[in-house]
Design an enzyme around this catalytic site. Structure first.
Site, PDB file in Angstrom:
ATOM      1  N   CYS A 133       4.783 -17.114  39.781  1.00 26.11           N
ATOM      2  CA  CYS A 133       5.193 -18.510  39.947  1.00 26.11           C
ATOM      3  C   CYS A 133       6.200 -18.912  38.873  1.00 26.11           C
ATOM      4  CB  CYS A 133       3.962 -19.420  39.891  1.00 26.11           C
ATOM      5  SG  CYS A 133       4.373 -21.172  39.954  1.00 26.11           S
ATOM      6  N   CYS A 136       5.741 -22.550  37.542  1.00 29.64           N
ATOM      7  CA  CYS A 136       4.637 -22.736  36.593  1.00 29.64           C
ATOM      8  C   CYS A 136       4.980 -22.125  35.229  1.00 29.64           C
ATOM      9  CB  CYS A 136       3.349 -22.065  37.075  1.00 29.64           C
ATOM     10  SG  CYS A 136       3.079 -22.118  38.833  1.00 29.64           S
ATOM     11  N   ASP A 137       5.550 -20.928  35.226  1.00 30.12           N
ATOM     12  CA  ASP A 137       5.651 -20.164  33.976  1.00 30.12           C
ATOM     13  C   ASP A 137       7.062 -20.027  33.402  1.00 30.12           C
ATOM     14  OD1 ASP A 137       2.912 -19.779  34.145  1.00 30.12           O
ATOM     15  OD2 ASP A 137       3.134 -17.988  35.381  1.00 30.12           O
TER      16      ASP A 137
END
Ligand SMILES: Cc1cc2nc3c(=O)[nH]c(=O)nc-3n(C[C@H](O)[C@H](O)[C@H](O)COP(=O)(O)OP(=O)(O)OC[C@H]3O[C@@H](n4cnc5c(N)ncnc54)[C@H](O)[C@@H]3O)c2cc1C
Length: 303
Positions: A133, A136-137
């Site tokens: 992701c 997200c990261d």
């Protein structure tokens, strides 16, 4: 109590089904194991959903879909379905917390999840530099070097997104051309931070506590190289989340649920919509269309 309809999964398919079910005054709710939104929650920008010519962030689109579903009174409850049992004409949904919910009809809208590479180091270093992701990261890799594995739309789109943070993005693809749509290819090719590594397979992800490098095998030259990177983002396709119904409804060999054009599965009273269903285009626009069709079919069949 026996409900009219329980929708399993609160991604775009489930939320669209809820809008149609609510407006049709069907009684029931969505069961969602996390927060509603599904894969859209991990999408940075959605550029191809009709009605938003400037694009819309995944987060904003989820907010709008959730508010829209709530407006018509078909709510979302938290719960993870682990099994569905047939009891006469009804279905018992067994949840992981041991609750049982009984419903006359069920729409399975459990979507899909990322495929793993299945190489050495992947599992151990997930969350320690291995990610599925970028939204997200990505921000954790500011001014660092990352690799993206894959050649489809998601891989290319997320590689472009990662150039916002990383100083260098290697895109590693097992073929000598991308599968992604042309507009994404053009953007990636003109992005100076992206370097392409063609005809190559990631054989291992290495690092003690954190990703340090990846071992790459070039299929054409036979050469094996160690590429130092701080992170690896894997986008090599998806698999359906249908394990809990695979011995109940008919699926294809990969586990995607087979339906007719009304979204009816092989079991009367169970419907499927979205990425968990066998179909050619796995996108938000098709997921919402199928959610709507499934709810319409439920209303039609119950009456
Ligand atoms: C990185 C990325 C970028 C993308 N970009 C785009 C894009 O730009 N445009 C586009 O149209 N599409 C895009 N997609 C694809 C799109 O997100 C999916 O096609 C869409 O989300 C499918 O919707 P769905 O409702 O079928 O499934 P999902 O979105 O997968 O939602 C399924 C939901 O079911 C829940 N669930 C699963 N199992 C259970 C259970 N047993 N019990 C209860 N709940 C359960 C999950 O928690 C999840 O919330 C992208 C996908 C990814 C991963």
């Amino acid at each position: 109590m026996i409900h009219d309809l329980v929708i399993v999964g609160g991604g775009p398919a489930g939320l669209a089904a809820a809008i149609y079910a609510g407006r049709a005054k069907l009684e029931g709710f969505i069961l969602e194991k996390m927060s509603p939104g599904g894969q859209v929650l991990i999408t940075d920008l959605v550029e191809n959903y009709p009605g938003f010519p400037e694009g819309i962030t995944g987060f904003e689109l989820v907010e709008k879909l959730s508010a829209h579903a709530q407006k018509f009174g078909f709510g979302v409850e938290n719960g993870e379905v682990q099994k569905i049992e047939v009891e006469g004409e009804n279905f018992n949904l067994i949840l992981t917390d041991d609750r049982t919910i009984t419903s006359k009809t069920v729409i399975v809208a459990t979507g899909a999840t990322h495929r793993r590479l299945g190489v050495e180091g992947e599992e151990k270093l997930t969350g320690r530099g291995v990610s599925y992701c970028a939204t997200c990261d990505g921000p954790f890799f500011r001014d660092q070097v990352v690799a993206v594995v894959g050649g489809g739309d998601s891989a290319v789109q997320e590689a472009i997104f990662l150039t916002k943070f990383a100083k260098k993005v290697f895109l590693i693809h097992r073929r000598d051309e991308l599968r992604a749509i042309k507009i994404l290819q053009e953007r990636a090719f003109s992005n100076e931070k992206i370097e392409f590594i063609w005809d190559s397979i990631v054989e291992a992800i290495e690092g003690k506590d954190q990703v340090e490098s990846i071992r790459i095998f070039n299929k054409k030259s036979g050469e094996v190289t160690d590429l130092p990177v701080d992170g690896v983002f894997i986008f090599i396709g998806i698999e359906p989340v249908t394990g809990f119904v695979r011995d109940l409804v008919k699926t294809d060999e990969r586990g995607f649920i087979k339906t007719d054009e009304w979204m009816r599965t092989s079991v009367k009273g169970i419907y499927a919509a979205g990425d968990c269903r066998r179909k050619p285009l796995l996108q938000i626009v098709t997921a919402v269309a199928e959610g709507a069709t499934a709810a319409y079919a439920v209303e039609h069949d119950l009456s």
